[in-house]
Design a protein around this motif. Structure first.
Motif, PDB file in Angstrom:
ATOM      1  N   LEU A  99      20.863   5.601  -1.427  1.00 43.31           N
ATOM      2  CA  LEU A  99      19.761   6.723  -1.585  1.00 43.31           C
ATOM      3  C   LEU A  99      18.534   6.259  -2.087  1.00 43.31           C
ATOM      4  O   LEU A  99      18.327   6.673  -3.440  1.00 43.31           O
ATOM      5  CB  LEU A  99      20.169   8.063  -1.690  1.00 43.31           C
ATOM      6  N   ILE A 100      17.748   5.070  -2.040  1.00 42.39           N
ATOM      7  CA  ILE A 100      16.715   4.506  -2.663  1.00 42.39           C
ATOM      8  C   ILE A 100      15.488   4.778  -1.956  1.00 42.39           C
ATOM      9  O   ILE A 100      15.259   4.181  -0.708  1.00 42.39           O
ATOM     10  CB  ILE A 100      16.819   3.044  -2.918  1.00 42.39           C
ATOM     11  N   ASP A 101      14.539   5.422  -2.580  1.00 38.68           N
ATOM     12  CA  ASP A 101      13.159   5.716  -2.017  1.00 38.68           C
ATOM     13  C   ASP A 101      12.286   4.749  -2.916  1.00 38.68           C
ATOM     14  O   ASP A 101      12.549   4.484  -4.121  1.00 38.68           O
ATOM     15  CB  ASP A 101      12.593   7.163  -2.019  1.00 38.68           C
ATOM     16  N   GLY A 102      11.082   4.131  -2.184  1.00 32.07           N
ATOM     17  CA  GLY A 102      10.469   3.385  -3.182  1.00 32.07           C
ATOM     18  C   GLY A 102       8.777   3.870  -2.797  1.00 32.07           C
ATOM     19  O   GLY A 102       8.407   4.144  -1.633  1.00 32.07           O
ATOM     20  N   PHE A 103       7.787   3.187  -3.624  1.00 32.45           N
ATOM     21  CA  PHE A 103       6.587   3.485  -3.242  1.00 32.45           C
ATOM     22  C   PHE A 103       5.723   2.304  -4.339  1.00 32.45           C
ATOM     23  O   PHE A 103       6.224   1.913  -5.153  1.00 32.45           O
ATOM     24  CB  PHE A 103       5.897   4.901  -3.583  1.00 32.45           C
ATOM     25  N   ASP A 104       4.442   1.944  -3.599  1.00 31.34           N
ATOM     26  CA  ASP A 104       3.776   0.959  -4.356  1.00 31.34           C
ATOM     27  C   ASP A 104       2.295   1.212  -4.018  1.00 31.34           C
ATOM     28  O   ASP A 104       1.820   1.630  -2.938  1.00 31.34           O
ATOM     29  CB  ASP A 104       4.263  -0.539  -4.112  1.00 31.34           C
ATOM     30  N   LEU A 105       1.545   0.729  -5.022  1.00 30.27           N
ATOM     31  CA  LEU A 105       0.185   0.772  -4.826  1.00 30.27           C
ATOM     32  C   LEU A 105      -0.456  -0.022  -3.639  1.00 30.27           C
ATOM     33  O   LEU A 105      -0.978   0.467  -2.950  1.00 30.27           O
ATOM     34  CB  LEU A 105      -0.763   0.481  -5.979  1.00 30.27           C
ATOM     35  N   SER A 106       0.386  -1.272  -3.371  1.00 32.20           N
ATOM     36  CA  SER A 106       0.031  -2.087  -2.547  1.00 32.20           C
ATOM     37  C   SER A 106       0.951  -1.842  -1.348  1.00 32.20           C
ATOM     38  O   SER A 106       2.120  -1.869  -1.074  1.00 32.20           O
ATOM     39  CB  SER A 106       0.195  -3.519  -3.126  1.00 32.20           C
ATOM     40  N   LYS A 107       0.021  -1.639  -0.240  1.00 29.92           N
ATOM     41  CA  LYS A 107       0.525  -1.675   1.176  1.00 29.92           C
ATOM     42  C   LYS A 107       1.308  -2.925   1.666  1.00 29.92           C
ATOM     43  O   LYS A 107       2.395  -2.805   2.271  1.00 29.92           O
ATOM     44  CB  LYS A 107      -0.430  -1.410   2.281  1.00 29.92           C
ATOM     45  N   GLU A 108       0.562  -4.071   1.100  1.00 32.93           N
ATOM     46  CA  GLU A 108       1.483  -5.151   1.930  1.00 32.93           C
ATOM     47  C   GLU A 108       2.900  -5.534   0.846  1.00 32.93           C
ATOM     48  O   GLU A 108       3.749  -5.876   1.503  1.00 32.93           O
ATOM     49  CB  GLU A 108       0.376  -6.485   1.379  1.00 32.93           C
ATOM     50  N   MET A 109       2.781  -5.070  -0.643  1.00 33.63           N
ATOM     51  CA  MET A 109       3.981  -5.218  -1.041  1.00 33.63           C
ATOM     52  C   MET A 109       4.847  -4.206  -0.739  1.00 33.63           C
ATOM     53  O   MET A 109       6.333  -4.531  -0.376  1.00 33.63           O
ATOM     54  CB  MET A 109       3.636  -5.232  -2.769  1.00 33.63           C
ATOM     55  N   ALA A 110       4.857  -3.006  -0.458  1.00 31.07           N
ATOM     56  CA  ALA A 110       5.455  -2.110   0.277  1.00 31.07           C
ATOM     57  C   ALA A 110       6.176  -2.285   1.503  1.00 31.07           C
ATOM     58  O   ALA A 110       7.254  -2.239   1.798  1.00 31.07           O
ATOM     59  CB  ALA A 110       4.644  -0.904   0.434  1.00 31.07           C
ATOM     60  N   GLN A 111       5.488  -3.252   2.396  1.00 35.80           N
ATOM     61  CA  GLN A 111       5.872  -3.826   3.602  1.00 35.80           C
ATOM     62  C   GLN A 111       6.964  -4.690   3.297  1.00 35.80           C
ATOM     63  O   GLN A 111       8.080  -4.754   3.991  1.00 35.80           O
ATOM     64  CB  GLN A 111       4.903  -4.291   4.356  1.00 35.80           C
ATOM     65  N   LYS A 112       6.711  -5.481   2.133  1.00 36.80           N
ATOM     66  CA  LYS A 112       7.871  -6.563   1.804  1.00 36.80           C
ATOM     67  C   LYS A 112       9.124  -5.864   1.418  1.00 36.80           C
ATOM     68  O   LYS A 112      10.465  -6.221   1.630  1.00 36.80           O
ATOM     69  CB  LYS A 112       7.372  -7.594   0.766  1.00 36.80           C
ATOM     70  N   ARG A 114       9.975  -2.838   2.508  1.00 31.84           N
ATOM     71  CA  ARG A 114      10.544  -2.428   3.823  1.00 31.84           C
ATOM     72  C   ARG A 114      11.630  -3.569   4.336  1.00 31.84           C
ATOM     73  O   ARG A 114      12.676  -2.998   4.780  1.00 31.84           O
ATOM     74  CB  ARG A 114       9.683  -1.801   4.848  1.00 31.84           C
ATOM     75  N   GLU A 115      11.167  -4.442   4.290  1.00 35.21           N
ATOM     76  CA  GLU A 115      11.769  -5.724   5.175  1.00 35.21           C
ATOM     77  C   GLU A 115      13.176  -5.956   4.356  1.00 35.21           C
ATOM     78  O   GLU A 115      13.890  -6.729   5.050  1.00 35.21           O
ATOM     79  CB  GLU A 115      10.835  -6.891   5.254  1.00 35.21           C
ATOM     80  N   THR A 116      13.271  -5.559   3.073  1.00 38.99           N
ATOM     81  CA  THR A 116      14.731  -5.763   2.396  1.00 38.99           C
ATOM     82  C   THR A 116      15.664  -4.943   3.253  1.00 38.99           C
ATOM     83  O   THR A 116      16.942  -5.260   3.020  1.00 38.99           O
ATOM     84  CB  THR A 116      14.803  -5.476   0.951  1.00 38.99           C
ATOM     85  N   ARG A 117      15.388  -3.856   3.797  1.00 43.82           N
ATOM     86  CA  ARG A 117      16.164  -2.894   4.502  1.00 43.82           C
ATOM     87  C   ARG A 117      17.176  -2.208   3.533  1.00 43.82           C
ATOM     88  O   ARG A 117      18.447  -1.878   3.899  1.00 43.82           O
ATOM     89  CB  ARG A 117      17.069  -3.428   5.543  1.00 43.82           C
ATOM     90  N   VAL A 118      16.863  -2.108   2.239  1.00 46.18           N
ATOM     91  CA  VAL A 118      17.758  -1.272   1.333  1.00 46.18           C
ATOM     92  C   VAL A 118      17.223  -0.033   1.059  1.00 46.18           C
ATOM     93  O   VAL A 118      17.863   0.877   0.231  1.00 46.18           O
ATOM     94  CB  VAL A 118      17.909  -2.216   0.024  1.00 46.18           C
ATOM     95  N   TYR A 119      15.941   0.241   1.309  1.00 43.77           N
ATOM     96  CA  TYR A 119      15.312   1.503   1.122  1.00 43.77           C
ATOM     97  C   TYR A 119      15.473   2.666   2.319  1.00 43.77           C
ATOM     98  O   TYR A 119      15.290   2.161   3.353  1.00 43.77           O
ATOM     99  CB  TYR A 119      13.763   1.381   0.713  1.00 43.77           C
ATOM    100  N   ARG A 120      15.661   3.821   1.743  1.00 46.95           N
ATOM    101  CA  ARG A 120      15.647   4.961   2.797  1.00 46.95           C
ATOM    102  C   ARG A 120      14.080   5.078   3.160  1.00 46.95           C
ATOM    103  O   ARG A 120      14.074   5.633   4.410  1.00 46.95           O
ATOM    104  CB  ARG A 120      15.986   5.993   2.273  1.00 46.95           C
ATOM    105  N   GLU A 121      13.346   4.925   2.277  1.00 49.77           N
ATOM    106  CA  GLU A 121      11.827   5.151   2.810  1.00 49.77           C
ATOM    107  C   GLU A 121      11.046   4.593   1.570  1.00 49.77           C
ATOM    108  O   GLU A 121      11.336   4.436   0.395  1.00 49.77           O
ATOM    109  CB  GLU A 121      11.691   6.657   2.649  1.00 49.77           C
ATOM    110  N   VAL A 122       9.791   3.830   2.192  1.00 47.23           N
ATOM    111  CA  VAL A 122       9.040   3.265   1.248  1.00 47.23           C
ATOM    112  C   VAL A 122       7.568   3.511   1.576  1.00 47.23           C
ATOM    113  O   VAL A 122       7.105   3.444   2.959  1.00 47.23           O
ATOM    114  CB  VAL A 122       8.972   1.733   1.441  1.00 47.23           C
ATOM    115  N   ARG A 123       6.694   4.036   0.534  1.00 48.51           N
ATOM    116  CA  ARG A 123       5.349   4.282   1.043  1.00 48.51           C
ATOM    117  C   ARG A 123       4.282   3.193   0.280  1.00 48.51           C
ATOM    118  O   ARG A 123       4.798   3.073  -1.120  1.00 48.51           O
ATOM    119  CB  ARG A 123       5.133   5.773   0.519  1.00 48.51           C
ATOM    120  N   GLY A 124       3.291   2.878   0.959  1.00 46.64           N
ATOM    121  CA  GLY A 124       2.397   2.153   0.193  1.00 46.64           C
ATOM    122  C   GLY A 124       1.142   2.956  -0.030  1.00 46.64           C
ATOM    123  O   GLY A 124       1.051   4.256   0.490  1.00 46.64           O
ATOM    124  N   ASP A 125       0.275   2.472  -0.737  1.00 42.64           N
ATOM    125  CA  ASP A 125      -1.084   3.135  -0.817  1.00 42.64           C
ATOM    126  C   ASP A 125      -0.780   4.092  -2.121  1.00 42.64           C
ATOM    127  O   ASP A 125      -1.449   5.209  -1.661  1.00 42.64           O
ATOM    128  CB  ASP A 125      -1.734   3.529   0.191  1.00 42.64           C
TER     129      ASP A 125
END
Length: 231
Positions: A99-112, A114-125
């Protein structure tokens, strides 16, 4: 270019990018622009820089879960604050967290991430230098790796990380030695302890971080009751 020269060039490029980003003075717009351009090569660059912090932070989370939390690891809710491309999330998933959520300032980093598929939710910006809209005290563990560093986020945002962590939950963060000294990070920790916001459980001083500098690894516990953190 032979293999040795190529590796030297990659190390030089990685060192240059990391030096540049540490000099951005916490300006969110400049940081977002820099990481937008860096997202595609970030993982390769930090490997060249021998960045081992994500593994250490994840291993500390596993120790904290085993030692202090009643929940099974797969049911332990974790917030990866400043998740970047997901390096910490990958290590957490390897250790059994789900049950891992994440966020990052960078939308592009956040997309990367998401692509790992280990997060339940990732937010950018999502900017940690301001209040975290949409997050409440629902996480058992909040991890913050490589974010409390020069040119990024000030020590007072530790209070906001405490706000989104549930009572009796934990924050695990690291700080470069240079950052801890320059910002008087320990003084901010003392202020938050005196205010009843958090309790310092452990600090691993001078642990491995990157090739050229060590870091301190901090483990904080959120009191069961006490002062409500203000933003």
């Amino acid at each position: 270019m032979n293999t040795v020269d190529k590796e030297t060039a990659l190390e030089h490029t990685a060192h240059k990018r990391i030096k540049e980003v540490l000099g951005l003075d916490g300006d969110a717009d400049r940081l977002a622009k820099f990481y937008r351009q860096w997202a595609s090569t970030y993982d390769l660059d930090v490997v060249q820089y021998r960045y081992c912090a994500p593994t250490i932070v994840a291993e500390l989370a596993a120790v904290v879960q085993m030692a202090y939390l009643d929940k099974e690891r797969a049911a332990t809710a974790i917030l990866d604050a400043g998740c970047g491309t997901g390096l910490v999330g990958v290590e957490l998933e390897r250790l059994g967290f789900r049950l891992i959520d994440g966020f990052d300032l960078s939308k592009e980093m956040a997309q990367k991430a998401r692509e790992t598929r280990v997060y339940r939710e990732v937010r950018g910006d999502v900017d940690l230098s301001v209040p975290l809209s949409g997050y409440s005290a629902s996480y058992d563990i909040t991890v913050c790796c490589g974010v409390l560093t020069l040119g990024h986020v000030q020590p007072d945002r530790l209070r906001e990380l405490a706000r989104v962590t549930r009572p009796k939950g934990f924050i695990i963060a690291n700080t470069r030695r240079s950052y801890a000294d320059a910002t008087c990070f320990a003084d901010e920790v003392k202020r938050l302890q005196d205010a009843g916001v958090l309790v310092l459980t452990q600090c691993l001083n001078n642990g491995r971080y990157v090739a050229e500098e060590d870091a301190h690894y901090w483990v904080f516990r959120i009191p069961e009751s006490g002062s409500s953190p203000e933003v």
